[in-house]
Design a protein around this motif. Structure first.
Motif, PDB file in Angstrom:
ATOM      1  N   PRO A 193      96.581  73.380  90.366  1.00 54.42           N
ATOM      2  CA  PRO A 193      97.324  73.102  89.093  1.00 54.42           C
ATOM      3  C   PRO A 193      98.403  74.018  88.890  1.00 54.42           C
ATOM      4  N   ASP A 194      98.437  75.104  89.258  1.00 55.79           N
ATOM      5  CA  ASP A 194      99.594  76.220  89.086  1.00 55.79           C
ATOM      6  C   ASP A 194     100.599  75.858  90.107  1.00 55.79           C
ATOM      7  N   VAL A 195     100.212  75.394  91.337  1.00 56.30           N
ATOM      8  CA  VAL A 195     101.190  75.189  92.482  1.00 56.30           C
ATOM      9  C   VAL A 195     102.057  73.780  91.950  1.00 56.30           C
ATOM     10  N   TYR A 196     100.973  73.063  91.387  1.00 60.14           N
ATOM     11  CA  TYR A 196     101.985  71.637  90.716  1.00 60.14           C
ATOM     12  C   TYR A 196     102.902  71.895  89.717  1.00 60.14           C
ATOM     13  N   ARG A 197     102.632  72.974  89.014  1.00 58.20           N
ATOM     14  CA  ARG A 197     103.537  73.472  87.775  1.00 58.20           C
ATOM     15  C   ARG A 197     104.540  74.107  88.333  1.00 58.20           C
ATOM     16  N   ARG A 198     104.477  74.894  89.514  1.00 60.12           N
ATOM     17  CA  ARG A 198     105.584  75.496  89.975  1.00 60.12           C
ATOM     18  C   ARG A 198     106.266  74.549  90.723  1.00 60.12           C
TER      19      ARG A 198
ATOM     20  N   ALA B 127     102.440  62.287  93.873  1.00 69.93           N
ATOM     21  CA  ALA B 127     101.422  61.895  94.547  1.00 69.93           C
ATOM     22  C   ALA B 127     100.204  62.763  93.890  1.00 69.93           C
ATOM     23  N   TYR B 128     100.234  64.069  93.473  1.00 73.95           N
ATOM     24  CA  TYR B 128      99.593  64.878  92.734  1.00 73.95           C
ATOM     25  C   TYR B 128      99.072  64.292  91.434  1.00 73.95           C
ATOM     26  N   GLY B 129     100.172  63.838  90.580  1.00 69.41           N
ATOM     27  CA  GLY B 129      99.809  62.897  89.513  1.00 69.41           C
ATOM     28  C   GLY B 129      99.107  61.749  89.561  1.00 69.41           C
ATOM     29  N   GLU B 130      99.233  61.023  90.742  1.00 70.50           N
ATOM     30  CA  GLU B 130      98.527  59.810  90.785  1.00 70.50           C
ATOM     31  C   GLU B 130      97.070  60.039  91.013  1.00 70.50           C
ATOM     32  N   LEU B 131      96.838  61.310  91.857  1.00 71.53           N
ATOM     33  CA  LEU B 131      95.618  61.628  92.047  1.00 71.53           C
ATOM     34  C   LEU B 131      94.705  62.333  91.133  1.00 71.53           C
ATOM     35  N   ASN B 132      95.602  63.133  90.136  1.00 70.56           N
ATOM     36  CA  ASN B 132      94.655  63.911  89.303  1.00 70.56           C
ATOM     37  C   ASN B 132      95.008  64.021  87.944  1.00 70.56           C
ATOM     38  N   LEU B 133      95.914  63.117  87.525  1.00 70.94           N
ATOM     39  CA  LEU B 133      96.312  63.369  86.020  1.00 70.94           C
ATOM     40  C   LEU B 133      96.202  61.761  85.371  1.00 70.94           C
ATOM     41  N   PRO B 134      96.053  61.712  83.973  1.00 75.10           N
ATOM     42  CA  PRO B 134      96.104  60.308  83.319  1.00 75.10           C
ATOM     43  C   PRO B 134      97.620  60.004  83.271  1.00 75.10           C
ATOM     44  N   PRO B 135      97.732  58.715  83.335  1.00 75.09           N
ATOM     45  CA  PRO B 135      99.176  58.007  83.216  1.00 75.09           C
ATOM     46  C   PRO B 135     100.054  58.513  82.389  1.00 75.09           C
TER      47      PRO B 135
ATOM     48  N   GLU C 137     100.316  61.718  81.439  1.00 76.36           N
ATOM     49  CA  GLU C 137     100.760  63.149  81.745  1.00 76.36           C
ATOM     50  C   GLU C 137     101.561  63.201  83.203  1.00 76.36           C
ATOM     51  N   ARG C 138     101.715  61.991  83.678  1.00 73.58           N
ATOM     52  CA  ARG C 138     102.370  61.866  85.072  1.00 73.58           C
ATOM     53  C   ARG C 138     103.830  61.976  84.873  1.00 73.58           C
ATOM     54  N   ILE C 139     104.624  62.632  86.002  1.00 70.93           N
ATOM     55  CA  ILE C 139     106.086  62.618  86.123  1.00 70.93           C
ATOM     56  C   ILE C 139     106.515  61.213  85.918  1.00 70.93           C
ATOM     57  N   GLY C 140     107.576  60.858  85.192  1.00 72.76           N
ATOM     58  CA  GLY C 140     108.101  59.654  84.981  1.00 72.76           C
ATOM     59  C   GLY C 140     107.387  58.488  84.200  1.00 72.76           C
ATOM     60  N   TYR C 141     106.232  59.053  83.430  1.00 72.54           N
ATOM     61  CA  TYR C 141     105.778  58.094  82.427  1.00 72.54           C
ATOM     62  C   TYR C 141     106.568  57.762  81.335  1.00 72.54           C
ATOM     63  N   ILE C 142     106.606  56.528  80.955  1.00 72.78           N
ATOM     64  CA  ILE C 142     107.111  55.761  79.943  1.00 72.78           C
ATOM     65  C   ILE C 142     106.201  55.180  79.038  1.00 72.78           C
ATOM     66  N   ASP C 143     106.273  55.800  77.727  1.00 72.55           N
ATOM     67  CA  ASP C 143     105.200  55.118  76.701  1.00 72.55           C
ATOM     68  C   ASP C 143     106.029  53.999  76.145  1.00 72.55           C
ATOM     69  N   LYS C 144     105.317  52.832  76.534  1.00 70.96           N
ATOM     70  CA  LYS C 144     106.202  51.537  75.782  1.00 70.96           C
ATOM     71  C   LYS C 144     105.535  51.457  74.669  1.00 70.96           C
TER      72      LYS C 144
END
Length: 89
Positions: free
Chosen positions: A14-19, A49-57, A59-66
Motif C-alpha cells: 500500500p505504501d508503494v501504491y500511495r507513492r 491494476a493495483y486498484g482493480e486487485l486490491n481496492l473497492p470500486p 476507492e479506485r483511481i477514476g471512480y465516478i460516483d453516479k
C-alpha cells in the motif's frame, strides 16, 4: 523466470501504491526527480491494476460516483484484461 506483470502488481505494498499515486499527481518521484513520460505510463497502469486487485470500486483511481441520479441500472462490468505487450516505447 521473471514474474508476470500481474504478479508484480499484486505484490505492491500500500505504501508503494500511495507513492505511485503521489508521483502521478505531482509529476515527480519522492526524491524530486521528474517522472518521465514512459514512467508515467507504466506507473499509471500499475496504479489502475493495483486498484482493480486490491481496492473497492469507490476507492479506485477514476471512480465516478453516479449517486442516486443514475437510477437502479449500472453499467455492465468489464473484466480487466492483462496485456503482455513488452514492446518498449
Amino acid at each position: 523466470m521473471p514474474d508476470s506483470y500481474q504478479d508484480a502488481v499484486a505484490r505492491l505494498s500500500p505504501d508503494v501504491y500511495r507513492r505511485f499515486v503521489t508521483a502521478l499527481e505531482i509529476g515527480r518521484w519522492p526524491d524530486g526527480s521528474v517522472l518521465e513520460p514512459h514512467q508515467r505510463e507504466h506507473v499509471m497502469q500499475a496504479v489502475i491494476a493495483y486498484g482493480e486487485l486490491n481496492l473497492p470500486p469507490e476507492e479506485r483511481i477514476g471512480y465516478i460516483d453516479k449517486g442516486h441520479k443514475a437510477g437502479e441500472e449500472c453499467d455492465d462490468e468489464v473484466a480487466l484484461v492483462w496485456s503482455h505487450n513488452n514492446d518498449p516505447k
